[in-house]
Enzyme design. Sequence first.
Site, mmCIF file in Angstrom:
data_model
loop_
_atom_site.group_PDB
_atom_site.id
_atom_site.type_symbol
_atom_site.label_atom_id
_atom_site.label_comp_id
_atom_site.label_asym_id
_atom_site.label_seq_id
_atom_site.Cartn_x
_atom_site.Cartn_y
_atom_site.Cartn_z
ATOM 1 N N ARG A 91 19.768 64.328 4.592
ATOM 2 C CA ARG A 91 20.899 65.048 5.177
ATOM 3 C C ARG A 91 21.541 64.205 6.260
ATOM 4 O O ARG A 91 20.867 63.692 7.155
ATOM 5 C CB ARG A 91 20.437 66.373 5.780
ATOM 6 C CG ARG A 91 21.503 67.030 6.666
ATOM 7 C CD ARG A 91 21.926 68.351 6.188
ATOM 8 N NE ARG A 91 23.051 68.882 6.932
ATOM 9 C CZ ARG A 91 23.062 70.051 7.533
ATOM 10 N NH1 ARG A 91 21.994 70.814 7.487
ATOM 11 N NH2 ARG A 91 24.138 70.479 8.141
ATOM 12 N N ARG A 101 25.305 70.359 1.020
ATOM 13 C CA ARG A 101 24.279 69.612 1.741
ATOM 14 C C ARG A 101 22.998 69.534 0.921
ATOM 15 O O ARG A 101 22.657 70.436 0.175
ATOM 16 C CB ARG A 101 23.994 70.218 3.108
ATOM 17 C CG ARG A 101 23.700 71.681 3.088
ATOM 18 C CD ARG A 101 23.833 72.317 4.433
ATOM 19 N NE ARG A 101 25.190 72.144 4.897
ATOM 20 C CZ ARG A 101 25.726 72.753 5.926
ATOM 21 N NH1 ARG A 101 25.040 73.590 6.621
ATOM 22 N NH2 ARG A 101 26.966 72.551 6.278
ATOM 23 N N ASP A 104 19.393 72.249 4.372
ATOM 24 C CA ASP A 104 19.742 72.918 5.617
ATOM 25 C C ASP A 104 18.535 73.753 6.028
ATOM 26 O O ASP A 104 18.074 74.600 5.262
ATOM 27 C CB ASP A 104 20.967 73.814 5.406
ATOM 28 C CG ASP A 104 21.497 74.397 6.696
ATOM 29 O OD1 ASP A 104 21.324 73.774 7.763
ATOM 30 O OD2 ASP A 104 22.101 75.490 6.653
ATOM 31 N N ASP A 106 17.277 76.221 9.046
ATOM 32 C CA ASP A 106 17.704 76.981 10.222
ATOM 33 C C ASP A 106 16.513 77.691 10.839
ATOM 34 O O ASP A 106 15.806 78.433 10.153
ATOM 35 C CB ASP A 106 18.745 78.042 9.841
ATOM 36 C CG ASP A 106 20.088 77.446 9.478
ATOM 37 O OD1 ASP A 106 20.459 76.412 10.067
ATOM 38 O OD2 ASP A 106 20.778 78.022 8.612
#
Length: 184
Positions: A91, A101, A104, A106
Amino acid sequence: MATEERPLPRVAYVGLGSNLADPQHQVRQALAALDRLPATRVLAASALYVTAPLGPQDQPDYVNAAARLETRLSPLDLLAALLAIEAAQGRHRDGTRWGPRILDLDLLLHGDVAIDLPGLRLPHPEIGRRAFVLIPLADVAPMGLPIPGQGTLGQLLRACPDAGVTRLPGPTAACGPVPGLARS
């Protein structure tokens, strides 16, 4: 002789998503990387879900999942580790919002901590408005899980439309190479 105090373990929740370079593989690889973090172990991984992209629609659908971790890492240290996993999987953060992407990750919740710092807000500020986060999170967390300042997971889930979130076949996201993973 002084003994070094280690922080007590906390439960943290991480949202995972990918829509490039074999997204299912990317999510499974990230789960394995989470389980290898120092002072951290994956307690449970959700099923994999396919979701339409948020933002520009001229990109592939996403594969999303969630993980419940036990960690002694601070929220900032865990965030740094998540960013390192993203980078290791290819990434490149270029400031594009809601674009395609490879990975990811989070940080959604870290215990009952509420934080508002540049680069880290806990609970994740969009958690209550994203079915692609709440539905996988419900696989690994109790409905009564408090989301500081927002209600419980169950309340947020009931208030969030689930259109466009499709569970992929298979028991969990971790049905691949996550050794020692305790599934819920």
